[in-house]
Scaffold this motif. Structure first.
Motif, mmCIF file in Angstrom:
data_model
loop_
_atom_site.group_PDB
_atom_site.id
_atom_site.type_symbol
_atom_site.label_atom_id
_atom_site.label_comp_id
_atom_site.label_asym_id
_atom_site.label_seq_id
_atom_site.Cartn_x
_atom_site.Cartn_y
_atom_site.Cartn_z
ATOM 1 N N HIS A 151 0.849 -1.194 0.000
ATOM 2 C CA HIS A 151 0.000 0.000 0.000
ATOM 3 C C HIS A 151 0.881 1.239 0.000
ATOM 4 O O HIS A 151 1.825 1.345 0.789
ATOM 5 N N TRP A 152 0.577 2.174 -0.911
ATOM 6 C CA TRP A 152 1.305 3.436 -0.939
ATOM 7 C C TRP A 152 0.646 4.422 0.022
ATOM 8 O O TRP A 152 -0.574 4.517 0.100
ATOM 9 N N GLY A 153 1.457 5.203 0.735
ATOM 10 C CA GLY A 153 0.934 6.165 1.702
ATOM 11 C C GLY A 153 0.205 7.329 1.072
ATOM 12 O O GLY A 153 -0.565 8.021 1.736
ATOM 13 N N LEU A 154 0.449 7.591 -0.215
ATOM 14 C CA LEU A 154 -0.273 8.606 -0.978
ATOM 15 C C LEU A 154 -0.731 7.963 -2.282
ATOM 16 O O LEU A 154 0.069 7.305 -2.960
ATOM 17 N N PHE A 155 -1.973 8.184 -2.643
ATOM 18 C CA PHE A 155 -2.528 7.435 -3.777
ATOM 19 C C PHE A 155 -1.792 7.705 -5.075
ATOM 20 O O PHE A 155 -1.651 6.818 -5.929
ATOM 21 N N PHE A 156 -1.278 8.943 -5.254
ATOM 22 C CA PHE A 156 -0.650 9.267 -6.534
ATOM 23 C C PHE A 156 0.741 8.658 -6.689
ATOM 24 O O PHE A 156 1.383 8.806 -7.726
ATOM 25 N N LEU A 157 1.219 7.967 -5.662
ATOM 26 C CA LEU A 157 2.480 7.233 -5.783
ATOM 27 C C LEU A 157 2.257 5.831 -6.342
ATOM 28 O O LEU A 157 3.221 5.139 -6.684
ATOM 29 N N ASP A 158 1.001 5.422 -6.424
ATOM 30 C CA ASP A 158 0.650 4.081 -6.896
ATOM 31 C C ASP A 158 0.391 4.109 -8.399
ATOM 32 O O ASP A 158 -0.588 4.719 -8.856
ATOM 33 N N PRO A 159 1.258 3.484 -9.208
ATOM 34 C CA PRO A 159 1.051 3.497 -10.675
ATOM 35 C C PRO A 159 -0.316 2.957 -11.082
ATOM 36 O O PRO A 159 -0.899 3.432 -12.070
ATOM 37 N N SER A 215 0.435 3.946 -14.991
ATOM 38 C CA SER A 215 1.585 4.650 -15.549
ATOM 39 C C SER A 215 2.628 4.897 -14.463
ATOM 40 O O SER A 215 2.412 5.709 -13.552
ATOM 41 N N THR A 216 3.748 4.196 -14.571
ATOM 42 C CA THR A 216 4.830 4.409 -13.611
ATOM 43 C C THR A 216 5.395 5.813 -13.748
ATOM 44 O O THR A 216 5.744 6.459 -12.750
ATOM 45 N N GLY A 217 5.465 6.293 -14.985
ATOM 46 C CA GLY A 217 5.979 7.643 -15.216
ATOM 47 C C GLY A 217 5.135 8.700 -14.525
ATOM 48 O O GLY A 217 5.671 9.656 -13.951
ATOM 49 N N ALA A 218 3.814 8.530 -14.561
ATOM 50 C CA ALA A 218 2.924 9.496 -13.910
ATOM 51 C C ALA A 218 3.119 9.472 -12.400
ATOM 52 O O ALA A 218 3.110 10.527 -11.747
ATOM 53 N N ALA A 219 3.301 8.271 -11.845
ATOM 54 C CA ALA A 219 3.522 8.154 -10.402
ATOM 55 C C ALA A 219 4.849 8.796 -10.003
ATOM 56 O O ALA A 219 4.941 9.485 -8.977
ATOM 57 N N VAL A 220 5.881 8.571 -10.809
ATOM 58 C CA VAL A 220 7.189 9.168 -10.526
ATOM 59 C C VAL A 220 7.099 10.691 -10.612
ATOM 60 O O VAL A 220 7.643 11.418 -9.767
ATOM 61 N N ALA A 221 6.409 11.187 -11.644
ATOM 62 C CA ALA A 221 6.241 12.633 -11.800
ATOM 63 C C ALA A 221 5.474 13.227 -10.627
ATOM 64 O O ALA A 221 5.795 14.317 -10.142
#
Length: 298
Positions: A263-271, A277-283
């Protein structure tokens, strides 16, 4: 010597803090810049705020543990809201302790001034009292802790209302028209439809959301504006860099949480939640780090 009428100790030639400040940052944390807020009133305010945050911690933990989720309850320590709240809570516990000792036990000598004061009471009192003289490293460490604890609190509120809620990850639907449902079998209670707005939710849920993501920010503003005499952090560039590093450390902590709980602590870190999209999560993660100094400038 502190008094109930002065907002800060008078300058002393024996107590010179780094960078020409006549008072250490730890003492400044124990004095309001407003003359109307004397030491005893400041201690009372800090007691109320710390007690309130403690009660919020219990209720919010119950809410988070009981929230429906496919992941283990161990996800909670890795959530950004949890980290931000704990930092703020610890800060208030620390400053409450310091303010109380500084107000009611003001004449405790420093170890250098009283090398023979080896009684257990003296050691305990010194441990819980603010240092009258601090080294540059100690000043910077507490200054960074003060900065990060308040930046994270404000950033937590900002992200919640501008990112999480619009994206549908705020824990409740956008408020519509009031629509309460009454249970005919219980005329004393109002039952809320979870698909409705914030104030139509369960009381514990509404209380937790408002406090974790809003009232804590109000408390942060009260602390910064009324309850301490801490000067603007310097060097500014160093504190901005420190805030960026702290945000990066949280991403690393969130990564540990992902490995431990899936589980990611912030939703936008989860691709998966960012359109696979891994790129979107990294961005998004990079954006989180980049925007963190905004809280410092507020």
């Amino acid at each position: 010597m502190p008094s109930d009428t002065t907002p800060l100790l008078p300058p002393s030639s024996r107590e010179q803090a780094p960078q020409g400040d006549s008072h250490s940052i730890t003492l400044r944390a124990c004095h309001s810049p407003w003359r109307i807020i004397n030491q005893k009133l400041l201690f009372s305010i800090r007691t109320l705020l710390t007690s309130y945050l403690t009660s919020v911690a219990g209720v919010a933990l119950k809410y988070k543990l009981e929230s429906q989720d496919d992941h283990t309850s161990w996800r909670v320590p890795f959530q950004f809201s949890t980290v931000a709240f704990v930092l703020q809570w610890v800060y208030h516990i620390l400053t409450l302790t310091w303010t109380g000792m500084h107000t009611f036990e003001p004449n405790i000598p420093d170890p250098d001034e009283d090398p023979e004061g080896s009684s257990a009471r003296a050691h305990v009192a010194r441990f819980f009292s603010p240092a009258h003289r601090v080294s540059s490293a100690e000043r910077l460490s507490f200054s960074m802790f003060y900065t990060v604890s308040h930046v994270f609190t404000l950033l937590n509120a900002l992200m919640y209302w501008t990112v999480l809620v619009p994206a549908g990850h705020g824990g409740f639907q956008t408020p519509k028209f009031p629509h309460h449902h009454h249970n005919a079998g219980n005329t004393t209670g109002i039952f809320y439809d979870p698909s409705k707005g914030l104030f139509e939710e369960d009381d514990i849920k509404s209380f937790s959301i408002l406090n974790i993501w809003s009232i804590t920010a109000v408390i942060a503003f009260i602390e910064m504006g009324f309850l301490n005499s801490i000067r603007r952090q310097s060097p500014v560039v160093g504190h901005v860099a420190g805030t960026l590093v702290a945000s990066g450390l949280y991403l690393a902590w969130a990564g540990v949480g992902k490995l431990a709980t899936d589980h990611w602590g912030l939703f936008f870190l989860d691709p998966k939640l960012m359109g696979n999209s891994t790129g979107a999560a990294v961005a998004a993660g990079a954006g989180f780090v980049a925007v963190s100094p905004v809280g410092k400038s507020s």
